[in-house]
Design a protein around this motif. Sequence first.
Motif, PDB file in Angstrom:
ATOM      1  N   UNK A  49       8.703  52.698 -77.011  1.00 20.09           N
ATOM      2  CA  UNK A  49       7.810  51.800 -77.737  1.00 20.09           C
ATOM      3  C   UNK A  49       6.525  52.522 -78.095  1.00 20.09           C
ATOM      4  N   UNK A  50       5.842  52.066 -79.126  1.00 21.76           N
ATOM      5  CA  UNK A  50       4.590  52.657 -79.567  1.00 21.76           C
ATOM      6  C   UNK A  50       3.641  51.549 -80.020  1.00 21.76           C
ATOM      7  N   UNK A  76       6.505  44.887 -64.918  1.00 26.98           N
ATOM      8  CA  UNK A  76       6.450  46.302 -64.575  1.00 26.98           C
ATOM      9  C   UNK A  76       5.707  47.066 -65.653  1.00 26.98           C
ATOM     10  N   UNK A  77       5.211  48.168 -65.225  1.00 20.89           N
ATOM     11  CA  UNK A  77       4.479  48.997 -66.173  1.00 20.89           C
ATOM     12  C   UNK A  77       5.400  50.075 -66.720  1.00 20.89           C
ATOM     13  N   UNK A  78       4.962  50.635 -67.802  1.00 24.33           N
ATOM     14  CA  UNK A  78       5.753  51.661 -68.494  1.00 24.33           C
ATOM     15  C   UNK A  78       6.056  52.788 -67.537  1.00 24.33           C
ATOM     16  N   UNK A  79       7.284  53.169 -67.479  1.00 24.08           N
ATOM     17  CA  UNK A  79       7.646  54.229 -66.536  1.00 24.08           C
ATOM     18  C   UNK A  79       7.167  55.604 -66.981  1.00 24.08           C
ATOM     19  N   UNK A  80       6.993  55.793 -68.306  1.00 18.56           N
ATOM     20  CA  UNK A  80       6.669  57.140 -68.777  1.00 18.56           C
ATOM     21  C   UNK A  80       5.841  57.056 -70.049  1.00 18.56           C
ATOM     22  N   UNK A  81       4.563  57.445 -69.899  1.00 18.41           N
ATOM     23  CA  UNK A  81       3.740  57.514 -71.112  1.00 18.41           C
ATOM     24  C   UNK A  81       3.769  58.954 -71.596  1.00 18.41           C
ATOM     25  N   UNK A  82       4.842  59.401 -72.159  1.00 18.75           N
ATOM     26  CA  UNK A  82       4.932  60.847 -72.374  1.00 18.75           C
ATOM     27  C   UNK A  82       4.177  61.318 -73.613  1.00 18.75           C
ATOM     28  N   UNK A  88       8.171  55.602 -73.042  1.00 21.92           N
ATOM     29  CA  UNK A  88       9.590  55.962 -73.112  1.00 21.92           C
ATOM     30  C   UNK A  88      10.319  55.351 -71.924  1.00 21.92           C
ATOM     31  N   UNK A  89      11.410  54.690 -72.233  1.00 21.85           N
ATOM     32  CA  UNK A  89      12.248  54.083 -71.203  1.00 21.85           C
ATOM     33  C   UNK A  89      13.527  54.887 -71.080  1.00 21.85           C
TER      34      UNK A  89
END
Lengths: 529, 228
Positions: A49-50, A76-82, A88-89
Motif C-alpha cells: 500500500x502507498x 496491527x501496524x504495517x509489518x514493513x515500511x520498506x 509491504x505485506x
Amino acid sequence: MVCARMVKHLRLPLLLLLLALAAECNSMSKPGKPDKLGCRSPDKETFFCWWTPGSGGGLPTVHRLYYKTEGRETVRQCPDYHTAHSCFFSKTYTSIWVEYTVIVEASNALGNTSSDPLTFDLMDIVKPYAPENVTLVVSIGDNPHLTIQWHTPSNIDTKSGWVTLKNQLRIKLEKSKIWKNYTSDTQTHFTIYNIELGVVYMVEVRCAIDNSAWSEWTNTTFVKVPNFPRTDNSFWILVFSLSLIPLLVAMIILILKRKTVKKYILPPVPGPKIRGVDVQLLKSGRSEDVINAMLLNQRFPVVMPWKDQNEDYLIVSDKETSYLPLEKNKIFILPVAITLDSEVQSKETSEVDRFLKDSESSSEESSEKTKSSQLLTKCPSTNVLNDEKANQLKGVTEKIIQPFGISGYVDIPRHEHTQEADYSRVNEVNSDNILITKKENVPHTLDTQGQEGGVLDDYSRVKEVNSDNTVFLEKHSDSVNASIRAKGYIDWVNQKAKSPHVTGHSEMGVCPQLVGCGYVDTFPPPAVI
Amino acid sequence: KSTQFFSVVSVALLCLVFCSQPTSLDAAPLCTNAEAGCHVLSLANLFDRVIQHSARMHGISNDLHSEFELYFLPSKNQIGRVSRNCHTSNILTPNGKENAQRMAREELTEVILKLLVAWRDPLWHFHQSMTHFHDFIDFSSNKSLKMSDMVHELRKGVQKVVEKMQMLGILSNSVSSLMSPEAFLASGSAEWRLMKDYELLYCFRRDSNKVQNYLKILKCRIVPEDGC
C-alpha cells in the motif's frame, strides 16, 4: 529583589508567549491528512500500500499504517515500511478472500491526523507488473511475418495453477496513430502476418491475472522491416528480359525487310493497265495522244483479207439433203459471206467492233462478214442469223442456232442456176455502212469463170472417201488446166494422204463426216480450233 | 410447388431428428469400465472442463454483484458497511496459495464440494426473490437463474471428477460421504435466510472464486500438464 521575583514568575508565561509567537510565525499544527491511499497485489500472494502525506504541519511527522482484517478485531501496524510512504505485506501477512481495512495516521508533536480507511479484498487489488523482455523478430521469405516474444513478470508463479495469465499486445505503424490489439491467452509469443515492408512497427504488451485489472503497457519496442526485394522477382526479371531479346530481333528483322513483308502480307494489286498505253500520257488529257494511244498502239487480231475469199457459206439446214450424217436435230451453221471489194475492208475494224457489240447487227453483210472472220479465227459458240437472210438462201428452211462442234469449212457444190443470183456487185457503201448492191447481172461467167476456172482449177470433185478417210478426187476433164490443177490438187491430197495424221484428223479442215461428195478446199486449212 | 413443399417438410423433419439432441455441458457421460459406446475422457480433460465451468460461474457472479452494487448501493467504501457474515464462514477454507497446497487432496476436494453444496438452495431462493424486483429482472434475471443452474451442474461435474480420481486410486474413498443425499439435508441450516441479497451476492462471488482457485490448484497437483 522584587524584580528578580517578578522575572521568575514571568518566566513561564514569557516562554509560552515566545513559543506562541514562534508557532504563529511557522504555522505549526497537526499534520495534514494523508491522502490517496492505494494498495496493489502484483502476484496474488503479496501486496503493498502507498499514500501521499498531507501538507506540512511544520513539525516532523510520522506516518503509520494500521490495518485490520476481517474476523479479527486487533489492529496491527504495517509489518514493513520498506520505502517511504508505502507498506509491504509479505506472504505471511497476506490472506486472500479476507477483507482488509487499512488506515494511515500521520502524527506530530501537535497531534494525529488519520486518512480515510480503505477496505478491500485481495482478489480486488490484483494488478500484475508489465511483461518483460519483449523481443521482435522479422522473418524474411515468401511470407514475411513478425514474431513477438516476451516473458511473464518475474515475480509471478505460473506453475502452481494459482495464477492464470492472459496477455494482450498492440501494434501500430510508426507514422500511424491507431493501435491494433491482439489477445494471446497464455502464450508468451505471437505472430503477425501481412506486414508491410520497409516500415517501422511499434509494439507494446501487457498482461492480466485471472479477471483482474490489466497491467501497464511495456515500453514501446521498435522494429524495422527491411525492404528486401523478393527473390522470385529477380528470376522473373531474368525470364522477362530473356524473352524480350528474340522479340527485339524479330522486330528489327521486320523493319529491315519491311518491303518484303509488305509484299507478302499485302500483295500488290495490279492497277488497270492497257498495254502500250501510258497512264501518265492519258492523264495529261490531250486528245490526240489519247487517240493515238488507244488506236494506233493497239494490235488487233489479224483479219484475213477478204478479197481472196470467194467462198460462199450456205446455211446447212436442209434436213433432207443432209451431208451430215448427224442427228437430225443438229444443224450446222455456215454463215454466208458475200465477197466484197476492198473498199469495204477499211470498214473492217469498225464492223468487227460492232459485231462484238451486237450479236445481231442491222447490216446483213457486215454481220455475216464479221461472223465469217470470226470463224476464221475460231469457232464461235453461237451463231445467229437473221431470218431474212436465211430465207433468201435456197435450200435454207430454218433459222439455225447451233454451237459448232467441229469447226471447219466445207464447200458445198453450188447450184448452177443460182450462181448469178449469188453474186452481186457492191455498188457503193453509204454513210451508214450499208452495202448497196447493184442489181445487175454480173457477168458472172467472167468473174466466175476466172474464178470458176480458178475454182475449177482449184477445186476437184471428190469422188469418194474410203474407209481410211482418204479422199479420192475425180479428175475434171472439162478444163484444160483443171487437169493440171487437179492433178496438182490430187498430189496435194495424196501428199496429204501420205501424212499419217491425215487420216482421221480434223486438222485438214475437213470434217470427215461432212465430206460426202463435195469440194475440198485447196487452201491451207485455216486455223481450226 | 408441391415438390418444394415436400422438400421443405423433409428438411424440417431431418432437422428435428438430428437437431433435437440436447446439448449440455456434460453431454458425454463418464463411463465406468469403459463401456461400449461411451466417450471416455481423461482426468486432465475433466479437470479442464470443471475449471472452465467454475470460471464462467465466477464471471456471472461478479457481474451480478457489480450490477447490484451499481443499482442499490451507489456509495462505496462506507464505514458502516454491512458485516460479511456469509453462511459458509464456518467452512474452513485455505486463504492462500501455500495453505491450499499444504492441504491434502481429499480435504481440498471436500471443501470444494461443501461450498458447492452449500450454495445450491440460497441461490435458488435468491433467484426467486429477484423476480419481485422488476428493475433488476430487466438486467439480471437470466443471470441469477443461470447462476443457480451452474452451481448445480458444477457440483455434479466435480463429483464425476472425484469418482474418476477414486477409480484411479488418486483419492481415497473418504470423500464419498459428502455426496450422499443425507449431506444435502443436513446442510439445511437456515442461516442464509437471514442474509440480505447484497450480502448473498458478495459471499457467493467470493466462494465461486475460491472454488475456481481450489480446482486449479488440485489439477496442477494431480495432473501437472500444460496449463499449470
